[in-house]
Design an enzyme around this catalytic site. Sequence first.
Site, short mmCIF file in Angstrom:
data_model
loop_
_atom_site.label_atom_id
_atom_site.label_comp_id
_atom_site.label_asym_id
_atom_site.label_seq_id
_atom_site.Cartn_x
_atom_site.Cartn_y
_atom_site.Cartn_z
N ARG A 65 11.15 -5.27 6.90
CA ARG A 65 10.00 -5.66 7.70
C ARG A 65 10.35 -6.94 8.47
O ARG A 65 11.37 -7.58 8.21
CB ARG A 65 8.79 -5.90 6.81
CG ARG A 65 9.04 -6.93 5.73
CD ARG A 65 7.91 -7.00 4.72
NE ARG A 65 6.91 -7.99 5.11
CZ ARG A 65 5.90 -8.37 4.32
NH1 ARG A 65 5.77 -7.83 3.11
NH2 ARG A 65 5.04 -9.27 4.71
N GLU B 212 0.83 -11.43 7.79
CA GLU B 212 1.54 -12.61 7.31
C GLU B 212 2.52 -13.19 8.35
O GLU B 212 3.72 -13.28 8.12
CB GLU B 212 2.29 -12.29 6.01
CG GLU B 212 1.36 -11.90 4.88
CD GLU B 212 2.09 -11.48 3.62
OE1 GLU B 212 1.42 -11.34 2.58
OE2 GLU B 212 3.32 -11.28 3.67
N GLU C 190 -5.22 -10.22 0.07
CA GLU C 190 -4.25 -9.63 -0.86
C GLU C 190 -4.13 -10.50 -2.10
O GLU C 190 -4.15 -11.73 -2.01
CB GLU C 190 -2.86 -9.52 -0.24
CG GLU C 190 -2.68 -8.50 0.83
CD GLU C 190 -1.21 -8.44 1.29
OE1 GLU C 190 -0.31 -8.83 0.51
OE2 GLU C 190 -0.97 -8.01 2.43
N GLU D 17 9.28 -1.78 -1.90
CA GLU D 17 8.34 -2.40 -2.84
C GLU D 17 7.86 -1.40 -3.90
O GLU D 17 6.70 -1.41 -4.31
CB GLU D 17 7.16 -3.00 -2.07
CG GLU D 17 7.58 -4.22 -1.24
CD GLU D 17 6.43 -4.97 -0.64
OE1 GLU D 17 6.40 -6.21 -0.76
OE2 GLU D 17 5.53 -4.34 -0.05
N HIS E 121 6.33 -3.26 -6.76
CA HIS E 121 5.19 -4.15 -6.54
C HIS E 121 3.96 -3.52 -7.20
O HIS E 121 3.67 -2.35 -7.01
CB HIS E 121 4.95 -4.33 -5.04
CG HIS E 121 4.06 -5.48 -4.71
ND1 HIS E 121 2.74 -5.54 -5.10
CD2 HIS E 121 4.29 -6.62 -4.01
CE1 HIS E 121 2.20 -6.66 -4.66
NE2 HIS E 121 3.12 -7.34 -4.00
#
Length: 662
Positions: A115, A154, A307, A355, A358
């Site tokens: 990303r 973000e 989040e 992820e 995660h």
Amino acid sequence: MTARSVTDRLGGLAFGGDYNPEQWDEPVWKEDDTLMRRAGVNLVTVGVFSWALLEPEEGRYDFAWLDAHLERLHANGVAVDLATPTASPPPWFTLAHPDALPVTPDGTRLTHGSRDTYCLAAPAYRNAARRIASALAERYGDHPALALWHVHNEYATLCHCEHAAAAFRVWLRARHGSLDALNEAWGTSFWSQRYTSWEQVLPPRATQWHKNPGQSLDFRRFWSDETVAAYREQRDAIRAHSDRPVTTNLMLPAYQNLDLWALARELDVVTSDHYPGSPGLDAAADAAFHADRVRSLSGGSPWLLMEQGTNTVYDSDRVLGKEPGEILRHTLGHIARGSKGALFFQWRQSRAGAETWHSAMVPHAGPDSRIFREVTQVGEAVARLGELAGSTVDASVAVLHDADAWWALSVDGLPSAALGYHGELSRAHRALWDAGVTVDFAHPEHELSRYALVVAPALFLLSDAGAENLRRYVADGGTLLVQYANGCVDDRMHARLGGYPAGPLREALGVRVEEHRPLRTDERITLSDGSHGSIWSESLRAEGAETLAAYTHGMLADSPALTRHRYGTGQGWYVSTRLDDTDYGALVGRVLHEAGVEPEESPGLPDGVEAVTRHASDGRRWQFLLNHRADTVPLPDPAHDLLTGARVRELPPGGCAVLRRT
């Protein structure tokens, strides 16, 4: 749209998380519908990393799959926070525009495969981001499922490529006006760095020795402004087709690539992500630190936790799980401090991809698991708190927080590499949290008169306006606690001459620092009051201040280490070394007492029980009590608990209550 419009649309506080249905198939979608109803989910974030599906090739959009999911979610009673997917460009984009890939300070151009593989200053990227934001808004701007727009994800990624260099030069021309002014600001007479044409000016890339500190500071300022401009472009493209509120999720760990005050001013509702960096009580304190910062960035208005990790606690190179009950305590810790709900990353734990491990609301183990059972309990708790919507949090203490000061402590060539902004900011908040005090954060140039105490933990850089503002705050009756290495440079990174800190602040503190004396790595010093310090000391002269503790050895023996100065109708405290945690906590407690600040409405409660109150404009209030202890705590003032619907008289180990107070 106002910030309250999200909760108005939901009919209560938000509960849910990032939802990525594109990773799954129809049987899982059907199960998702059932499980979301069971958990009480009413808001999900969709599309954050879906650019490759939404735009499979440049200029050709495919919205059919998203249409179906938005209709399904709406039919299931779940509202949507619809994201623009611009934090993760698809492979076709990077192949078509390789110049838009980011470049590190050492000149390495990164490749696709993760990303954030983009340069925010690249025209091709900005155009593509604006186009897809506009296309999404045109299609879904008035969709009945839509509650909120979520731009990007973000923002933070830096780039040092030629696009960044060109944009940096444009920004510098606007800021400084001329090369002569730039050379003066950056002190380029040193090391023969004087620029004679704009083309010579570059971002602070890898070089032989220390980078120019003024250049480094200005680049951070530029990149923050560039980020705000990129956000505005997408926001304005959305607003052309939709009246729903627009936000982006701030990220508040220990890195700081943005002026969060500036970006927050552009958001219809401030949202943020939180992932604790250590377990246990430290994680609870970190949640409070995060929540107080975001509420302050929102100007005291309700904000939204966008989040949090369902079962994620980062601890150095480990990812730890949360203990039973911590999902609820962390969630309520944020809501207590102003969040109008709680979202998680993510709804369902991925079975493949970067992820995979995660945590999520629905873990790999499925709904028959401790995690999902706790998530359901948290959803039930959040649903019972709807009457809090629109209430706010009051604080009588502020900790000063300035991006310029943060960036100033990250430049090359400082007297000690142990000077750290984030650690000192967090440490100041932790001492106040341990004392049971709710905290705001404020900029040094903000109006501060409403605070009984202001703490300045790490303002190595302090503008003239900030210094004068702090002097006036003390003169008008405020109590100010200033810590070491403060006010040493101005807003151009030029050293303050004639002694530190900045002149107006010296006047309020009644001290003059002549010399910085960093300590050796393992050195620990003792002050005359028995307290201990490390990392830093200073040769300090009292010029009107009272010495409360002195150094006891070396060239600084008998010279002031801790001072208090009565100035105007207030007082300025100065501590010139980094006190050990216990001693620092004792100092903060002493200053709180002298400033007349009492713990947050929690008489009779022991240490380890967190108490925060939310207030409504009509006089109603709700007290959150979070028991971080392993024993049962009796409540000195029993009251009706929104979580249980009954009057409670004690908190079990790890228990929580939200008491309706009159």
